[in-house]
Design a protein around this motif. Structure first.
Motif, PDB file in Angstrom:
ATOM      1  N   MET A   1       0.878  -1.351   0.148  1.00 34.38           N
ATOM      2  CA  MET A   1      -0.007   0.037   0.141  1.00 34.38           C
ATOM      3  C   MET A   1       0.893   1.243   0.003  1.00 34.38           C
ATOM      4  O   MET A   1       1.691   1.266   1.138  1.00 34.38           O
ATOM      5  N   ASP A   2       0.694   2.154  -0.997  1.00 33.04           N
ATOM      6  CA  ASP A   2       1.234   3.459  -1.175  1.00 33.04           C
ATOM      7  C   ASP A   2       0.870   4.245  -0.039  1.00 33.04           C
ATOM      8  O   ASP A   2      -0.433   4.230   0.178  1.00 33.04           O
ATOM      9  N   LEU A   3       1.798   5.210   0.695  1.00 36.45           N
ATOM     10  CA  LEU A   3       1.107   5.878   1.597  1.00 36.45           C
ATOM     11  C   LEU A   3       1.541   7.598   1.001  1.00 36.45           C
ATOM     12  O   LEU A   3       2.451   8.161   1.451  1.00 36.45           O
ATOM     13  N   PRO A   4       0.645   8.094   0.038  1.00 40.34           N
ATOM     14  CA  PRO A   4       1.160   9.275  -0.626  1.00 40.34           C
ATOM     15  C   PRO A   4       1.211  10.527   0.109  1.00 40.34           C
ATOM     16  O   PRO A   4       1.833  11.495  -0.355  1.00 40.34           O
ATOM     17  N   ASN A   5       0.632  10.814   1.338  1.00 37.86           N
ATOM     18  CA  ASN A   5       0.974  11.903   2.296  1.00 37.86           C
ATOM     19  C   ASN A   5       1.937  11.825   2.787  1.00 37.86           C
ATOM     20  O   ASN A   5       2.493  13.003   3.490  1.00 37.86           O
ATOM     21  N   LEU A   6       2.722  10.913   2.847  1.00 36.30           N
ATOM     22  CA  LEU A   6       4.300  10.946   3.826  1.00 36.30           C
ATOM     23  C   LEU A   6       5.171  11.823   3.100  1.00 36.30           C
ATOM     24  O   LEU A   6       5.101  11.805   1.953  1.00 36.30           O
ATOM     25  N   THR A   7       5.695  12.787   3.815  1.00 35.08           N
ATOM     26  CA  THR A   7       6.748  13.745   3.352  1.00 35.08           C
ATOM     27  C   THR A   7       8.081  13.190   3.844  1.00 35.08           C
ATOM     28  O   THR A   7       9.200  13.716   3.320  1.00 35.08           O
ATOM     29  N   GLU A   8       8.238  12.412   4.911  1.00 34.31           N
ATOM     30  CA  GLU A   8       9.536  11.761   5.517  1.00 34.31           C
ATOM     31  C   GLU A   8       9.339  10.451   5.969  1.00 34.31           C
ATOM     32  O   GLU A   8       8.264  10.036   6.601  1.00 34.31           O
ATOM     33  N   VAL A   9      10.337   9.672   5.954  1.00 38.93           N
ATOM     34  CA  VAL A   9      10.679   8.474   6.709  1.00 38.93           C
ATOM     35  C   VAL A   9      11.973   8.522   7.306  1.00 38.93           C
ATOM     36  O   VAL A   9      12.985   8.511   6.426  1.00 38.93           O
ATOM     37  N   ARG A  10      12.056   8.753   8.544  1.00 36.89           N
ATOM     38  CA  ARG A  10      13.564   8.965   9.293  1.00 36.89           C
ATOM     39  C   ARG A  10      13.953   7.672  10.039  1.00 36.89           C
ATOM     40  O   ARG A  10      13.402   6.954  10.369  1.00 36.89           O
ATOM     41  N   ARG A  11      15.349   7.662  10.094  1.00 33.06           N
ATOM     42  CA  ARG A  11      15.770   6.537  10.673  1.00 33.06           C
ATOM     43  C   ARG A  11      16.559   6.988  11.930  1.00 33.06           C
ATOM     44  O   ARG A  11      18.014   7.183  11.446  1.00 33.06           O
ATOM     45  N   PRO A  12      16.044   7.451  12.912  1.00 33.39           N
ATOM     46  CA  PRO A  12      16.996   7.961  14.024  1.00 33.39           C
ATOM     47  C   PRO A  12      17.867   7.012  14.662  1.00 33.39           C
ATOM     48  O   PRO A  12      17.832   5.674  14.598  1.00 33.39           O
ATOM     49  N   THR A  13      18.910   7.440  15.246  1.00 34.73           N
ATOM     50  CA  THR A  13      20.080   6.669  15.823  1.00 34.73           C
ATOM     51  C   THR A  13      20.047   6.790  17.277  1.00 34.73           C
ATOM     52  O   THR A  13      20.870   6.312  17.946  1.00 34.73           O
TER      53      THR A  13
END
Ligand SMILES: Cc1cc2nc3c(=O)[nH]c(=O)nc-3n(C[C@H](O)[C@H](O)[C@H](O)COP(=O)(O)OP(=O)(O)OC[C@H]3O[C@@H](n4cnc5c(N)ncnc54)[C@H](O)[C@@H]3O)c2cc1C
Length: 268
Positions: A1-13
């Motif tokens: 499923m595409d999530l078209p409203n996303l503007t960021e996917v972050r990978r915190p450390t």
């Protein structure tokens, strides 16, 4: 499923990089998040980048399970750490209706946070009196039992910005004798009712009912209950629901039958 409203996917450390809110939420295995539209979300924060160890044996003999521990990693916890609760861990994990992909990517924290009635690991946590460590956005933490965290179908006590860090199981419940029952309308169907129970060395019995109730129902007995006492406790449950996976009255009737089976098993 595409999530078209996303503007960021972050990978915190580190924790300080989490930056969660109502619209920017934790991403764990993604098996639920990517399974349906999420129009209210603008960002995901991938917790798996934090590199938490899946589980640790606590100095007191208890078990600390990271929220990012996958179901596959959960069932691989050796019996030296999960002790007598080992069979209940596997039975609960296997009650989740899933594919190979879900087994290897879905996480314990994600399952509890999703708060589905069929939340397999909610029943496990309820029966073992497991406690969640929840990180709060101000840098602190709060603790709450799994059974109290889940308020209803898709409803928890989690506030925007909070994240489950771990699931803590005290040594006592790990040394209990356990029992498990599940029933569904079809052999591979979603659970109609799920019962996870334990009997402590002092005779106290805890039974957690999920699957057929909108929230986990934990029944407690200071000593092994009689059949009448147990039946009365199950009959007091008022949160049965009807959906495609079972009618409320069927779920109640099956729970009465399976609870009695568990009572006899734990008494043996
Ligand atoms: C084929 C299939 C079958 C399924 N069968 C079942 C079933 O039988 N029973 C059942 O209960 N579920 C079932 N599910 C849904 C199930 O809840 C998820 O598959 C899984 O357990 C969620 O874990 P996840 O790590 O993938 O979570 P994600 O999809 O990454 O996240 C799910 C939700 O939890 C939140 N979240 C994740 N981790 C945390 C955290 N540490 N702190 C706070 N919030 C967090 C996310 O923000 C999101 O809202 C099924 C899903 C699929 C695709």
């Amino acid at each position: 499923m595409d999530l078209p409203n996303l503007t960021e996917v972050r990978r915190p450390t580190s924790r300080s990089q989490l930056g969660l809110s109502a619209a920017v939420v934790p991403l764990a295995g993604g098996t639920w998040l990517y399974s349906e539209p999420q129009p209210h979300l603008t960002g995901l924060v991938d917790l798996t980048a934090l590199g938490w160890s899946p589980w640790e044996a606590r100095p007191d003999g208890g078990l600390s399970i990271a929220a990012t521990c996958t179901i596959a990693q959960l069932v691989a916890i050796p019996a030296s750490a999960a002790r007598r609760a080992t069979p209940l861990v596997r039975q609960s994990a296997e009650s989740l209706l899933q594919s190979f992909k879900v087994w290897n990517t879905a996480t314990v924290g994600g399952n509890i946070a999703t708060a589905l009635a069929a939340g397999a690991l909610i029943g496990l946590g309820g029966a073992l009196d497991a406690e969640l460590v929840v990180w709060t956005p101000d840098g602190g933490e709060r603790r709450q039992r799994v059974a109290d965290f889940v308020l209803g179908e898709r409803r928890t006590t989690a506030l925007p910005g909070e994240v489950i860090r771990s699931i803590e199981v005290a040594p006592g419940p790990l040394d209990a004798v356990t029992a498990f029952r599940r029933i569904a309308l079809t052999p591979l169907g979603r659970a109609g009712t799920v019962l996870a129970a334990r009997r402590d060395p002092d005779g106290a019995v805890v039974l957690c009912v999920t699957g057929g109730t909108t929230r986990p129902e934990v029944l407690r007995f200071a000593a092994p209950p009689t059949a009448d006492l147990l039946r009365a406790a199950v009959e007091r449950i008022g949160t049965w629901f009807t959906d495609a996976h079972g009618a409320a009255d069927w779920r109640r009737a099956m729970t009465l039958r399976l609870a009695e089976e568990i009572r006899q098993e734990l008494a043996a």
